[in-house]
Design an enzyme around this catalytic site. Structure first.
Site, short mmCIF file in Angstrom:
data_model
loop_
_atom_site.label_atom_id
_atom_site.label_comp_id
_atom_site.label_asym_id
_atom_site.label_seq_id
_atom_site.Cartn_x
_atom_site.Cartn_y
_atom_site.Cartn_z
N GLU A 104 36.06 31.31 41.91
CA GLU A 104 34.73 30.73 41.92
C GLU A 104 34.74 29.42 41.14
O GLU A 104 35.49 29.27 40.17
CB GLU A 104 33.70 31.68 41.28
CG GLU A 104 33.61 33.04 41.96
CD GLU A 104 33.03 32.96 43.36
OE1 GLU A 104 32.25 32.02 43.63
OE2 GLU A 104 33.34 33.85 44.18
N ASP A 124 49.23 41.50 27.33
CA ASP A 124 50.21 40.99 26.35
C ASP A 124 49.65 39.95 25.38
O ASP A 124 50.37 39.41 24.55
CB ASP A 124 51.45 40.43 27.05
CG ASP A 124 51.17 39.13 27.84
OD1 ASP A 124 49.99 38.71 27.92
OD2 ASP A 124 52.13 38.56 28.38
N THR A 162 39.34 41.39 50.10
CA THR A 162 40.36 40.78 50.95
C THR A 162 41.65 40.52 50.19
O THR A 162 42.72 40.96 50.59
CB THR A 162 39.84 39.46 51.55
OG1 THR A 162 38.65 39.70 52.28
CG2 THR A 162 40.88 38.83 52.46
N GLY A 176 35.89 42.86 46.05
CA GLY A 176 37.00 41.94 45.91
C GLY A 176 37.11 41.39 44.50
O GLY A 176 36.43 41.85 43.57
N ASP A 177 37.93 40.37 44.36
CA ASP A 177 38.16 39.79 43.04
C ASP A 177 36.90 39.20 42.43
O ASP A 177 36.72 39.21 41.22
CB ASP A 177 39.26 38.73 43.12
CG ASP A 177 40.63 39.35 43.31
OD1 ASP A 177 41.06 40.13 42.44
OD2 ASP A 177 41.28 39.06 44.33
N GLY A 178 35.99 38.69 43.27
CA GLY A 178 34.75 38.14 42.75
C GLY A 178 33.89 39.20 42.09
O GLY A 178 33.36 39.00 40.99
N THR A 179 33.77 40.35 42.73
CA THR A 179 32.99 41.45 42.17
C THR A 179 33.63 41.97 40.89
O THR A 179 32.95 42.22 39.89
CB THR A 179 32.89 42.60 43.20
OG1 THR A 179 32.37 42.09 44.42
CG2 THR A 179 31.98 43.70 42.68
N ASN A 213 29.99 45.86 46.18
CA ASN A 213 29.69 44.72 47.03
C ASN A 213 30.05 45.15 48.46
O ASN A 213 31.23 45.14 48.83
CB ASN A 213 30.49 43.50 46.62
CG ASN A 213 30.24 42.31 47.53
OD1 ASN A 213 29.47 42.40 48.49
ND2 ASN A 213 30.90 41.20 47.27
N GLY A 240 35.52 41.75 51.71
CA GLY A 240 36.53 42.05 52.71
C GLY A 240 35.98 42.15 54.10
O GLY A 240 36.51 42.89 54.94
#
Length: 299
Positions: free
Chosen positions: A271, A214, A92, A66-69, A9, A13
């Site tokens: 999201e 875990d 980001t 980022g976390d979305g990707t 992506n 960021g």
């Protein structure tokens, strides 16, 4: 050395992802690593790209952004045999990477990819929708909704900070009945989070004891409190020092069913997802992922 397929992506960021990936490519070229690249162009495109790559026989698929990707790629690989996922956390917040100890700079991320170990990571499910890091609702969802409004006018972290401020001014406690692995109780709360990872929201340590390997969620509930009390709790919440606070309920659970007012929007990995009522379920050993060897730490 396997061939790696990168799903990038480039705008994550605010362009940081594209810059760092170019640095990473230079390192890969120096080390004669074979790879291919696909670029995502719109929301959910990484889902399509990951599924297509797996179908085309790619065995090592790396999410770059980022976390979305990372969330889009990881949930696309649940149940897919013979595929290992890698992560270049160049966005980001890079929240899931904190729990995985994967560095957010090019050289460190490449080192983990090439020299790390493969482990079986858990994933979360909320009413059947997959998420990799944290799912929940309440104050954090309001922040996501309000942040999206400000993103239309501002860049960087400013929309998020403005989203937090607006959400603080309109706190909405929610009455809920919770069944966590058979333990039932009622709570009126500002926030509910089922965490597979430790951080969310750009660095808030919501679940400092969480472990994505875990087989359980770390559940964090912020009870009904006023704005001033919440402002006093937030600094500890951000640092992960909130577990003994009287306004916090914290536990581990594999499955959590929540009955409350219907239609409350869920936040899944940053999201907007489905709505309440909701059942959160942990999917053990859902995907194969490359992380630092246990003796190493890049945190």
């Amino acid at each position: 050395m396997p061939k790696f397929h990168f799903i990038v992506n480039p705008i994550a960021g605010t362009g940081r992802s594209d810059r760092l990936f170019n640095e990473a490519k230079a390192i890969l070229d120096e080390r004669d690593v074979e790879y291919s690249v696909a670029y995502s162009e719109y929301p959910t495109h990484a889902v399509e790209l990951a599924k297509a790559a797996a179908k085309n026989g790619e065995t090592h698929i790396v999410a770059v952004g980022g976390d979305g990707t990372i969330s889009e790629v990881s949930k696309s690989l649940v149940g897919v045999e013979g595929v290992t996922m890698g992560v270049f956390p160049f966005g980001t917040g890079n929240d899931l990477a904190r729990a995985l100890n994967i560095p957010s700079e090019a050289e460190g991320a490449v080192d983990v990819l090439l020299n790390g170990e493969v482990r079986s990571m858990d994933m979360g499910s909320a009413n059947g929708a997959m998420f990799a890091n944290v799912g929940g609702f309440g104050f954090d969802t309001d922040v996501v909704i309000n942040t999206e409004k400000f993103k239309k006018r501002f860049n960087g972290m400013l929309p998020y900070m403005l989203g937090v401020m607006q959400s603080l001014l309109h706190l909405k406690p929610i009455k809920m009945h919770i069944n966590a692995d058979g333990e039932e109780f009622d709570e009126e709360a500002l926030l509910f989070a089922a965490a597979n990872g430790t951080h969310y929201g750009g660095g808030m340590n919501v679940a400092p004891l969480a472990d994505p390997f875990d087989g359980s969620f770390d559940v964090c509930i912020v009870k009904k409190i006023g704005v001033l009390t919440l402002l006093n709790v937030l600094p500890a919440f951000i640092k992960g020092k909130h577990l003994k606070n009287k306004h916090i309920r914290y536990m581990k659970a594999k499955s959590v069913k929540i009955d409350c007012v219907s239609g409350v929007q869920l936040n899944l990995d940053g999201e907007l997802g489905s709505v309440t009522p909701v059942t959160f379920s942990i999917l053990e050993n859902a995907i194969k992922i490359i992380v630092p060897k246990k003796a190493e730490s890049y945190a």
